[in-house]
Design an enzyme around this catalytic site. Structure first.
Site, short mmCIF file in Angstrom:
data_model
loop_
_atom_site.label_atom_id
_atom_site.label_comp_id
_atom_site.label_asym_id
_atom_site.label_seq_id
_atom_site.Cartn_x
_atom_site.Cartn_y
_atom_site.Cartn_z
N ASP A 71 0.75 -1.36 0.07
CA ASP A 71 0.10 -0.05 0.08
C ASP A 71 0.89 1.31 -0.05
O ASP A 71 2.11 1.35 0.18
CB ASP A 71 -0.81 -0.22 1.00
CG ASP A 71 -0.21 -0.37 2.41
OD1 ASP A 71 0.98 -0.66 2.71
OD2 ASP A 71 -1.01 -0.86 3.41
N ASN A 101 -7.56 -2.89 14.38
CA ASN A 101 -8.94 -3.24 13.93
C ASN A 101 -9.12 -4.37 12.91
O ASN A 101 -9.96 -4.54 12.24
CB ASN A 101 -9.59 -1.88 13.37
CG ASN A 101 -8.78 -1.57 11.96
OD1 ASN A 101 -7.78 -2.18 11.71
ND2 ASN A 101 -9.22 -0.51 11.64
N HIS A 104 -7.21 -4.88 10.24
CA HIS A 104 -6.95 -4.50 8.80
C HIS A 104 -5.67 -5.15 8.34
O HIS A 104 -4.66 -5.40 9.04
CB HIS A 104 -6.83 -3.02 8.47
CG HIS A 104 -5.77 -2.28 8.95
ND1 HIS A 104 -5.58 -1.04 9.47
CD2 HIS A 104 -4.37 -2.70 8.91
CE1 HIS A 104 -4.61 -0.52 9.87
NE2 HIS A 104 -3.69 -1.37 9.73
N GLU A 137 -9.52 -1.97 5.44
CA GLU A 137 -10.10 -1.67 6.62
C GLU A 137 -11.38 -2.65 6.89
O GLU A 137 -11.79 -3.08 5.88
CB GLU A 137 -10.58 -0.09 6.67
CG GLU A 137 -9.36 0.86 6.59
CD GLU A 137 -8.46 1.17 7.97
OE1 GLU A 137 -8.63 -0.05 8.69
OE2 GLU A 137 -8.41 2.15 8.17
C1 F6R Z 1 1.41 -1.58 5.98
C2 F6R Z 1 0.31 -2.22 6.31
C3 F6R Z 1 -0.58 -2.17 7.54
C4 F6R Z 1 0.21 -2.48 8.79
C5 F6R Z 1 -0.46 -2.46 10.23
C6 F6R Z 1 0.44 -2.68 11.36
O1 F6R Z 1 1.99 -1.56 4.97
O2 F6R Z 1 0.15 -3.05 5.36
O3 F6R Z 1 -1.62 -3.21 7.48
O4 F6R Z 1 1.09 -3.61 8.60
O5 F6R Z 1 -1.05 -1.22 10.07
O6 F6R Z 1 1.13 -1.52 11.39
P1 F6R Z 1 2.02 -1.72 12.74
O7 F6R Z 1 3.38 -2.60 12.54
O8 F6R Z 1 3.10 -0.33 12.84
O9 F6R Z 1 1.59 -1.69 13.99
#
Ligand code: F6R
Length: 263
Positions: free
Chosen positions: A79, A148, A150, A155
């Site tokens: 992303d 959450n 995701h 989301e």
């Molecule tokens: C970012 C992504 C997100 C993160 C998730 C956890 O490329 O794919 O799904 O993996 O938000 O983020 P952290 O590791 O910062 O808690």
């Protein structure tokens, strides 16, 4: 030739729990290194986020020690924020250069992220999806998980068959990601992300979760009723997915096995 999936085809993902986050990250690093050593031209799906930092540090140390090379590999990141160019200090492109790409030996042009500043974003999403397919699909997809539930920036509410597209970030996600920005109001409201369907088409998937803040999401993803309220629960339908957790992230699960075996 695609690599053989490590996890047995049991109809369910595997789950490994380690005492410490560093051990969990090292295990994920080792899976990636083993995959690259077995199949140097692997197509990797990569994630950003704080959870990945120790994985990429482990990989760069292994690379420096001559234990792995990215020279024939290709990567596609999950992303990117809409509106941030690749050179923006808070873009995922910059994060990836800082965390992994600058210290690696990926061949030029072999690391891909969706472009968040393209004028026609729907066209960019379709181009990215097609580029993944043209590369033969993702051999090994690395995932983190949001509080959450995701995955990527899919989301809650995202369809399990969604493909790469523009999405609106929840306030909770914007708040969780505010660290990269001067203020929480500066976190972009939209992103372009691989869809859940895109992710599920990966040959193998490794989800890394560490810390107690992820425990509820991991518990739902692992054993809750699969559905759009927890995007990561889609992984229950992927037989070559592996959840790698530390004890804190796995606190809501009772049927785990200690790192070293797989369910
Ligand atoms: C970012 C992504 C997100 C993160 C998730 C956890 O490329 O794919 O799904 O993996 O938000 O983020 P952290 O590791 O910062 O808690």
């Amino acid at each position: 030739m695609r690599p053989e999936p490590e996890a047995a085809i049991t109809g369910r993902p595997g789950l490994l729990v380690f005492d410490h986050a560093a051990e969990a990250a090292a295990h994920v690093g080792q899976i990636i290194a083993d995959t690259l050593n077995r199949t140097p031209h692997t197509v990797l799906g990569l994630a950003t986020g704080m959870t990945m930092l120790p994985v990429y540090e482990w990989l760069l140390t292994a690379k420096r020690d001559g234990r792995l090379s990215f020279s024939q590999a290709t990567s596609f990141n999950l992303d990117e924020y809409i509106g941030l160019g690749a050179a923006h200090r808070a873009s995922f492109a910059t994060a990836m250069r800082r965390m992994l790409f600058d210290g690696s030996d990926f061949a030029p042009g072999r690391t891909h992220l969706p472009a968040g500043t393209t004028i026609d974003l729907d066209k960019e999403a379709a181009r990215y999806e097609a580029a993944i397919r043209a590369a033969g699909g993702i051999d090994l997809q690395l995932l983190g998980i949001g509080r959450n539930g995701h995955i990527g920036f899919n989301e809650p509410g995202s369809a399990f068959d969604s493909t790469t597209r523009v999405v609106t970030l929840t306030e909770a996600t914007r708040l969780a990601n505010r660290g990269d920005f001067p203020g929480s109001q500066d976190v972009p409201r939209q992103a372009i992300t691989m869809g859940i369907g895109t992710i599920l088409r990966s040959w193998r998937i490794v989800l890394l979760a560490t810390g107690s803040a992820k425990a509820a999401a991991v518990a739902h993803a692992w054993s809750g009723v699969p559905g759009p309220s927890c995007p990561a629960s889609a992984l229950q339908g992927h037989a070559a997915a592996l959840f790698v957790c530390d004890r804190d992230a796995a606190a809501g699960i009772s049927d785990w096995q200690h790192g070293g075996g797989s369910r």
